[in-house]
Scaffold this active site. Sequence first.
Site, mmCIF file in Angstrom:
data_model
loop_
_atom_site.group_PDB
_atom_site.id
_atom_site.type_symbol
_atom_site.label_atom_id
_atom_site.label_comp_id
_atom_site.label_asym_id
_atom_site.label_seq_id
_atom_site.Cartn_x
_atom_site.Cartn_y
_atom_site.Cartn_z
ATOM 1 N N LYS A 161 0.867 -1.187 0.000
ATOM 2 C CA LYS A 161 0.000 0.000 0.000
ATOM 3 C C LYS A 161 0.895 1.224 0.000
ATOM 4 O O LYS A 161 1.532 1.538 1.006
ATOM 5 C CB LYS A 161 -0.894 0.035 1.245
ATOM 6 N N GLU A 236 10.407 0.867 9.788
ATOM 7 C CA GLU A 236 11.383 1.913 9.443
ATOM 8 C C GLU A 236 10.690 3.240 9.725
ATOM 9 O O GLU A 236 9.820 3.662 8.961
ATOM 10 C CB GLU A 236 11.750 1.835 7.954
HETATM 11 P P1 NAD Z 1 2.840 8.183 7.781
HETATM 12 O O1 NAD Z 1 3.217 7.377 8.967
HETATM 13 O O2 NAD Z 1 1.822 9.230 7.933
HETATM 14 O O3 NAD Z 1 2.302 7.246 6.621
HETATM 15 C C1 NAD Z 1 3.075 6.163 6.123
HETATM 16 C C2 NAD Z 1 2.150 5.157 5.483
HETATM 17 O O4 NAD Z 1 1.321 4.596 6.505
HETATM 18 C C3 NAD Z 1 1.210 5.727 4.429
HETATM 19 O O5 NAD Z 1 1.065 4.794 3.380
HETATM 20 C C4 NAD Z 1 -0.096 5.863 5.193
HETATM 21 O O6 NAD Z 1 -1.241 5.821 4.374
HETATM 22 C C5 NAD Z 1 -0.033 4.658 6.106
HETATM 23 N N1 NAD Z 1 -0.880 4.726 7.302
HETATM 24 C C6 NAD Z 1 -1.327 5.833 7.957
HETATM 25 N N2 NAD Z 1 -2.092 5.468 9.006
HETATM 26 C C7 NAD Z 1 -2.125 4.122 9.027
HETATM 27 C C8 NAD Z 1 -2.730 3.151 9.872
HETATM 28 N N3 NAD Z 1 -3.495 3.514 10.910
HETATM 29 N N4 NAD Z 1 -2.556 1.844 9.616
HETATM 30 C C9 NAD Z 1 -1.775 1.448 8.562
HETATM 31 N N5 NAD Z 1 -1.180 2.319 7.720
HETATM 32 C C10 NAD Z 1 -1.337 3.636 7.949
HETATM 33 O O7 NAD Z 1 4.213 8.736 7.200
HETATM 34 P P2 NAD Z 1 4.405 9.710 5.949
HETATM 35 O O8 NAD Z 1 3.979 11.057 6.400
HETATM 36 O O9 NAD Z 1 3.826 9.104 4.724
HETATM 37 O O10 NAD Z 1 5.996 9.647 5.770
HETATM 38 C C11 NAD Z 1 6.869 10.401 6.502
HETATM 39 C C12 NAD Z 1 7.434 9.582 7.662
HETATM 40 O O11 NAD Z 1 8.084 8.417 7.155
HETATM 41 C C13 NAD Z 1 8.495 10.341 8.424
HETATM 42 O O12 NAD Z 1 8.318 10.123 9.801
HETATM 43 C C14 NAD Z 1 9.797 9.677 7.950
HETATM 44 O O13 NAD Z 1 10.867 9.794 8.832
HETATM 45 C C15 NAD Z 1 9.357 8.279 7.763
HETATM 46 N N6 NAD Z 1 10.284 7.576 6.866
HETATM 47 C C16 NAD Z 1 11.136 6.662 7.404
HETATM 48 C C17 NAD Z 1 12.043 6.005 6.587
HETATM 49 C C18 NAD Z 1 12.984 4.990 7.157
HETATM 50 O O14 NAD Z 1 13.582 4.274 6.379
HETATM 51 N N7 NAD Z 1 13.145 4.904 8.462
HETATM 52 C C19 NAD Z 1 12.064 6.261 5.217
HETATM 53 C C20 NAD Z 1 11.173 7.201 4.700
HETATM 54 C C21 NAD Z 1 10.274 7.852 5.546
#
Ligand code: NAD
Length: 482
Positions: A161, A236
């Site tokens: 997803k 991650e």
């Molecule tokens: P997010 O946590 O808002 O969303 C990430 C994904 O999770 C999206 O696909 C979203 O639709 C999904 N999601 C949201 N709520 C959910 C739920 N309740 N259940 C299951 N899935 C759900 O993050 P974002 O804003 O898309 O991305 C930015 C974040 O990602 C930052 O915190 C960044 O540091 C992190 N990130 C980490 C890495 C790593 O390798 N550690 C890499 C890239 C980004």
Amino acid sequence: MPEAPDATAIQNPATGEVIERLELAGPAAVDAAVLAARKAQPDWGAATPGERAAVLNRVATLLQERAEDFAAVETRQCGKPIRLSREFDVPGTADNATFFAGAARVLEGKASGEYSAAHTSSIRREPLGVIGSIAPWNYPLNMAGWKVFPALAAGNAVVIKPAEITPLTTVMLARLFEEAGLPDGVLGVVVGTGPVAGEALVSHPEVDMVSFTGSTPVGKRVAELAARGPRRVHLELGGKAPFLVFDDADLEAAVHGAVAGALINGGQDCTAATRAYVQRPLYEQFVAGVADVLGTVRMGDPADPATDLGSLISARQAQRVHGFVSRALAAGARAVRGGSAPDGAFYSPTLLVGAAQDAEIVRDEVFGPVLVVLPFDSDEQGLALANDTRFGLAASAWTRDVFRAGRASRELAAGCVWINDHIPIVSEMPHGGIKASGYGKDMSAYALEEYTAVKHVMTENTGIARKDWHRTVFGAGGGSDV
Ligand code: NAD
């Protein structure tokens, strides 16, 4: 006309233009994708590593052939500079595919042998089954590759997803897999929201492992849901990388490294340089140098190859970043550069000084083009300030002293420590954090191993019916002749 609740409009954040409208998957679509994956997995898992590698290599070749299309769409849906999409996102993803094609063929384990005199032990690494993957919006293609390639290389089926605001290159990648001959059902893409499609995926009883990249709060929720399985989880999460400059550092390298590390992808990078700690003798020069280089950064049309900094992912994200900066300024920080209100999804690169170590801007993930610089005196103090965070994804140390470099690489608490650089990654080396940045590794042979189950096969090889160890159960003279 108002959007139907089951559809999403994918927008170019730089212009507000709607690029595409897609139906949003609900629980039924997630269920169908997972069941198709379950059905397809055994044959894919039984394919030889060489056969799986051939598919991944074909995908890498197709991706290289269509590189310009992928780069253009990635830039359009994310607002990131086309130079970054062309030179990092797309070639990095193709390189990752070829790496995992090769890695599939060299899975490692302990040597088979007689670890007990009467038995031969061997190790099998088997696929886990169906992997439910969830990816963020900052590097959509790259993150999809990090999730999908190792999982498929190990013989699993995957349902991924993508973030619902940036699904286009993940859908394109899935089409390349089809073209490359991946059997139907082995890779499914569900475009849906986190609370609906995401939760349905991580809670699905036929999903054997959940692999999540995203923010720390959502990662916690995902881990809770997955624990009900229970099923394996790979997280991650967010970061707040320190950038530690000792007083013997190459100032020019550190200044340019800080700007590049803070602004890459508009600062929407989990390993971005966010907190620079600079030893007092270099502090003033470092701040002045960073301010100068920031003054040369060209913010503008992401599609223009001359642009250094595009838009952020959305006007909402730009407002969120500005909220952090405004609160930092209200709490006593000073903006040496930037700090002004956003223009739509565009946010000027911002350099802050004078923030307290316990200020929100120093502790929380901003995910925008904002660098905070703080001074330190002793090496001990610098290392302690750098480690004073709940995150542990990445860190860098800048010094020409081999002993300081060695100490920093030992003592900085993060999944990756760079010495005299910040940001570069390679497919052969792992990426992943500790503490609130999560657990598990993307890229490298470690990632491949995470998508496998280790099975121990122990074969008795004496043929003796009454084994010596039975004494622990039957006692002396126990048992009976049969
Ligand atoms: P997010 O946590 O808002 O969303 C990430 C994904 O999770 C999206 O696909 C979203 O639709 C999904 N999601 C949201 N709520 C959910 C739920 N309740 N259940 C299951 N899935 C759900 O993050 P974002 O804003 O898309 O991305 C930015 C974040 O990602 C930052 O915190 C960044 O540091 C992190 N990130 C980490 C890495 C790593 O390798 N550690 C890499 C890239 C980004």
